[in-house]
Enzyme design. Structure first.
Site, short mmCIF file in Angstrom:
data_model
loop_
_atom_site.label_atom_id
_atom_site.label_comp_id
_atom_site.label_asym_id
_atom_site.label_seq_id
_atom_site.Cartn_x
_atom_site.Cartn_y
_atom_site.Cartn_z
N CYS A 117 0.86 -1.19 0.00
CA CYS A 117 0.00 0.00 0.00
C CYS A 117 0.90 1.24 0.00
O CYS A 117 1.69 1.43 0.92
CB CYS A 117 -0.88 -0.06 1.25
SG CYS A 117 -1.88 1.41 1.46
N CYS A 128 -11.42 14.08 5.31
CA CYS A 128 -12.47 13.14 5.70
C CYS A 128 -12.44 12.99 7.22
O CYS A 128 -11.36 12.97 7.82
CB CYS A 128 -12.27 11.78 5.03
SG CYS A 128 -12.26 11.94 3.24
N CYS A 131 -10.21 10.18 9.14
CA CYS A 131 -8.90 9.83 8.57
C CYS A 131 -7.77 10.66 9.16
O CYS A 131 -7.82 11.90 9.13
CB CYS A 131 -8.97 10.01 7.06
SG CYS A 131 -7.38 9.71 6.27
N GLY A 181 -2.86 10.42 1.41
CA GLY A 181 -3.09 11.32 0.29
C GLY A 181 -4.18 10.87 -0.66
O GLY A 181 -4.64 9.73 -0.60
N SER A 213 -7.20 3.98 -5.25
CA SER A 213 -8.36 4.30 -4.41
C SER A 213 -8.58 5.81 -4.37
O SER A 213 -7.64 6.57 -4.18
CB SER A 213 -8.09 3.78 -2.99
OG SER A 213 -9.11 4.19 -2.12
N LEU A 237 -16.50 5.10 -0.35
CA LEU A 237 -17.88 5.60 -0.36
C LEU A 237 -18.28 6.07 1.05
O LEU A 237 -18.61 7.22 1.26
CB LEU A 237 -18.82 4.52 -0.88
CG LEU A 237 -20.13 5.02 -1.44
CD1 LEU A 237 -19.92 5.86 -2.68
CD2 LEU A 237 -21.06 3.85 -1.77
N ASN A 312 -10.99 2.21 12.49
CA ASN A 312 -9.87 2.20 13.44
C ASN A 312 -9.89 3.54 14.16
O ASN A 312 -9.68 4.57 13.50
CB ASN A 312 -8.55 2.15 12.65
CG ASN A 312 -7.90 0.79 12.70
OD1 ASN A 312 -8.16 -0.01 13.58
ND2 ASN A 312 -7.04 0.55 11.74
N CYS A 355 -4.49 4.39 7.25
CA CYS A 355 -3.77 5.45 6.58
C CYS A 355 -3.50 6.65 7.47
O CYS A 355 -4.36 7.16 8.16
CB CYS A 355 -4.61 5.75 5.35
SG CYS A 355 -5.16 7.32 4.96
N1 SAH Z 1 -7.52 9.23 -0.54
C1 SAH Z 1 -7.84 7.94 -1.01
C2 SAH Z 1 -6.84 6.87 -0.66
C3 SAH Z 1 -6.29 6.90 0.72
S1 SAH Z 1 -7.41 6.66 2.09
C4 SAH Z 1 -9.22 7.54 -0.57
O1 SAH Z 1 -9.81 8.23 0.24
O2 SAH Z 1 -9.70 6.54 -1.08
C5 SAH Z 1 -7.85 5.00 1.75
C6 SAH Z 1 -8.52 4.24 2.81
O3 SAH Z 1 -7.84 4.26 4.07
C7 SAH Z 1 -9.91 4.64 3.19
O4 SAH Z 1 -10.90 4.42 2.25
C8 SAH Z 1 -10.05 3.65 4.30
O5 SAH Z 1 -10.29 2.40 3.73
C9 SAH Z 1 -8.72 3.66 5.00
N2 SAH Z 1 -8.79 4.39 6.27
C10 SAH Z 1 -8.43 5.67 6.50
N3 SAH Z 1 -8.63 5.98 7.80
C11 SAH Z 1 -9.14 4.88 8.39
C12 SAH Z 1 -9.56 4.58 9.71
N4 SAH Z 1 -9.48 5.47 10.69
N5 SAH Z 1 -10.05 3.33 9.96
C13 SAH Z 1 -10.11 2.41 8.97
N6 SAH Z 1 -9.72 2.63 7.70
C14 SAH Z 1 -9.24 3.86 7.41
FE1 SF4 Z 2 -10.05 11.38 2.81
FE2 SF4 Z 2 -8.43 9.66 1.51
FE3 SF4 Z 2 -7.61 12.15 2.15
FE4 SF4 Z 2 -7.94 10.38 4.09
S1 SF4 Z 2 -6.47 10.25 2.46
S2 SF4 Z 2 -8.63 12.56 4.11
S3 SF4 Z 2 -9.70 9.19 3.29
S4 SF4 Z 2 -9.28 11.62 0.75
#
Ligand code: SAH
Ligand code: SF4
Length: 366
Positions: A117, A128, A131, A181, A213, A237, A312, A355
């Site tokens: 990854c 988001c 995240c 990112g 993704s 989503l 998480n 992430c």
């Molecule tokens: N920005 C892109 C790719 C990076 S984030 C996107 O948003 O798709 C990709 C993934 O990281 C999220 O969709 C989720 O599956 C995972 N992720 C991020 N924070 C998380 C958390 N706190 N708990 C579980 N999965 C998480």
């Molecule tokens: Fe949202 Fe993906 Fe950026 Fe995290 S890395 S803030 S899930 S767009």
């Protein structure tokens, strides 16, 4: 800490751009193929290993490009054999790369499928609400070379522990662009990196084994749909109605479901591949049966696969992971509605593998 001005990583060069560079340095273009051979087939770690290049060229390369694929600061191994690398780029920026191993049925015990990854940005601008990567905003895009060098790190690490037959170039089975990112917000660098990964002179790694993704940047999904490579697409989503998705992901205000879903459909149609919908389960936010019903409908309309990921917890964020009972209730409801779905439990939970989490832990401890 002060960092020396960075030389660009060699891993951002394509055969074409390296040929151009050689020409302007007064060197024959055929050297580009030799250099690529050393980098990707023989996995040289120093310019001096490239014994069929003249010494003068090796010195010019040394002063012009960085051959070290970043610095490994931390290497965390989880109980379920997920491994997380914290890498430091030449300017000091921290980036996460995760290695996920899954046992392969029927191929002996020590053979496992390995998924890497990778990250595409330092931080993230999309904010988001679940995240860690978005917590302190976007710092900068990673260059193509910095993206490829994450994979080279893993290859070098593997070479150190397991002798490799020269013809097996990449020491992993899948690449997912799901680290820190938003990959489609760094589109040019992402594509260049994926092309180095894909090219016969590079890691010769199939596009169908690469998943990008995205949080749903509609114009870029449509652009990626037009590229010749068959990259797989995963869409975060996390909400099956605009109301719920708005509360979780600010990007939904810009590209709400009525524009996002047709774009996903178009991507699927142009590549002929099944799309993955990622759905983090957050207690009492998006894990209701109404959401499951709406999600099942979306996935069925798109012929998509749903990946459920129990949230998480991130320090400083209020939300909670649902109980196993609530997780199962949601999962069962999707299955009963005929949706294709899997629940991804606990990969790397003990090493903060979601992430942005390891970077966050390291920075707040500093
Ligand atoms: N920005 C892109 C790719 C990076 S984030 C996107 O948003 O798709 C990709 C993934 O990281 C999220 O969709 C989720 O599956 C995972 N992720 C991020 N924070 C998380 C958390 N706190 N708990 C579980 N999965 C998480
Ligand atoms: Fe949202 Fe993906 Fe950026 Fe995290 S890395 S803030 S899930 S767009």
């Amino acid at each position: 800490m002060k960092f020396a001005p960075a030389k660009p990583p060699i891993y951002g060069q394509t055969l074409d751009s390296l040929q151009q560079w050689l020409k302007s340095a007064g060197e024959p273009a055929f050297r580009a193929k030799q250099i690529m051979q050393w980098l990707y087939k023989k996995r040289a770690k120093a310019w001096d290993e490239m014994t069929n290049l003249p010494q003068s060229l090796r010195s010019t390369l040394e002063t012009s490009f960085d051959i070290a694929p970043s610095k490994r600061l931390l290497d965390k191994q989880s109980a379920d054999s997920t491994e997380k690398l914290l890498l430091q780029m030449a300017d000091g920026a921290l980036v996460e790369t995760v290695v996920i191993r899954a046992p392969q049925i029927g191929v002996g015990l020590n053979k496992s499928r390995k998924t890497i990854c990778i990250s595409t940005q330092v931080g993230c601008a999309y904010g988001c609400k679940f995240c860690a990567s978005g917590l302190s905003g976007w710092k900068r895009d990673l260059s193509a070379g910095e993206i490829v060098s994450q994979l080279i790190q893993v290859c070098h690490q593997e070479d150190d522990s397991t002798p490799r037959a020269e013809e097996s170039i990449a020491s992993f089975d899948n690449v997912v662009v799901m680290g820190m990112g938003e990959p489609l917000a760094n589109y040019e660098n992402l594509l260049e990196a994926l092309r180095v990964l894909n090219a016969p002179w590079g890691l010769n790694f199939g596009a169908r084994r690469i998943t990008v993704s995205t949080s749903g940047i509609v114009p870029k999904i449509l652009e990626l749909a037009q590229e010749p490579e068959q990259f797989r697409l995963a869409v975060s989503l996390h909400g099956a109605t605009n109301e719920v998705r708005d509360a979780i992901m600010p990007i939904n205000k810009r590209y709400p479901l009525e524009t996002l879903l047709p774009a996903i459909k178009e991507y699927g149609a142009s590549k002929g591949r099944m799309i993955t919908l990622e759905f983090i389960l957050i207690d009492s936010v998006n894990d209701t049966l109404d959401q499951a019903d709406a999600l099942a409908k979306i996935a069925t309309d798109l012929s998509a696969h749903i990946n459920l990921i129990p949230y998480n917890a991130v320090p400083g964020m209020d939300w909670k992971r649902p109980s196993i009972t609530r997780q199962d209730r949601f999962h069962d409801r999707l299955k009963n509605k005929g949706a294709r779905t899997t629940i991804r439990r606990e990969k790397g939970h003990d090493i903060a593998a979601a992430c942005g989490q390891l970077k966050l832990q390291t920075e707040s401890a500093a």
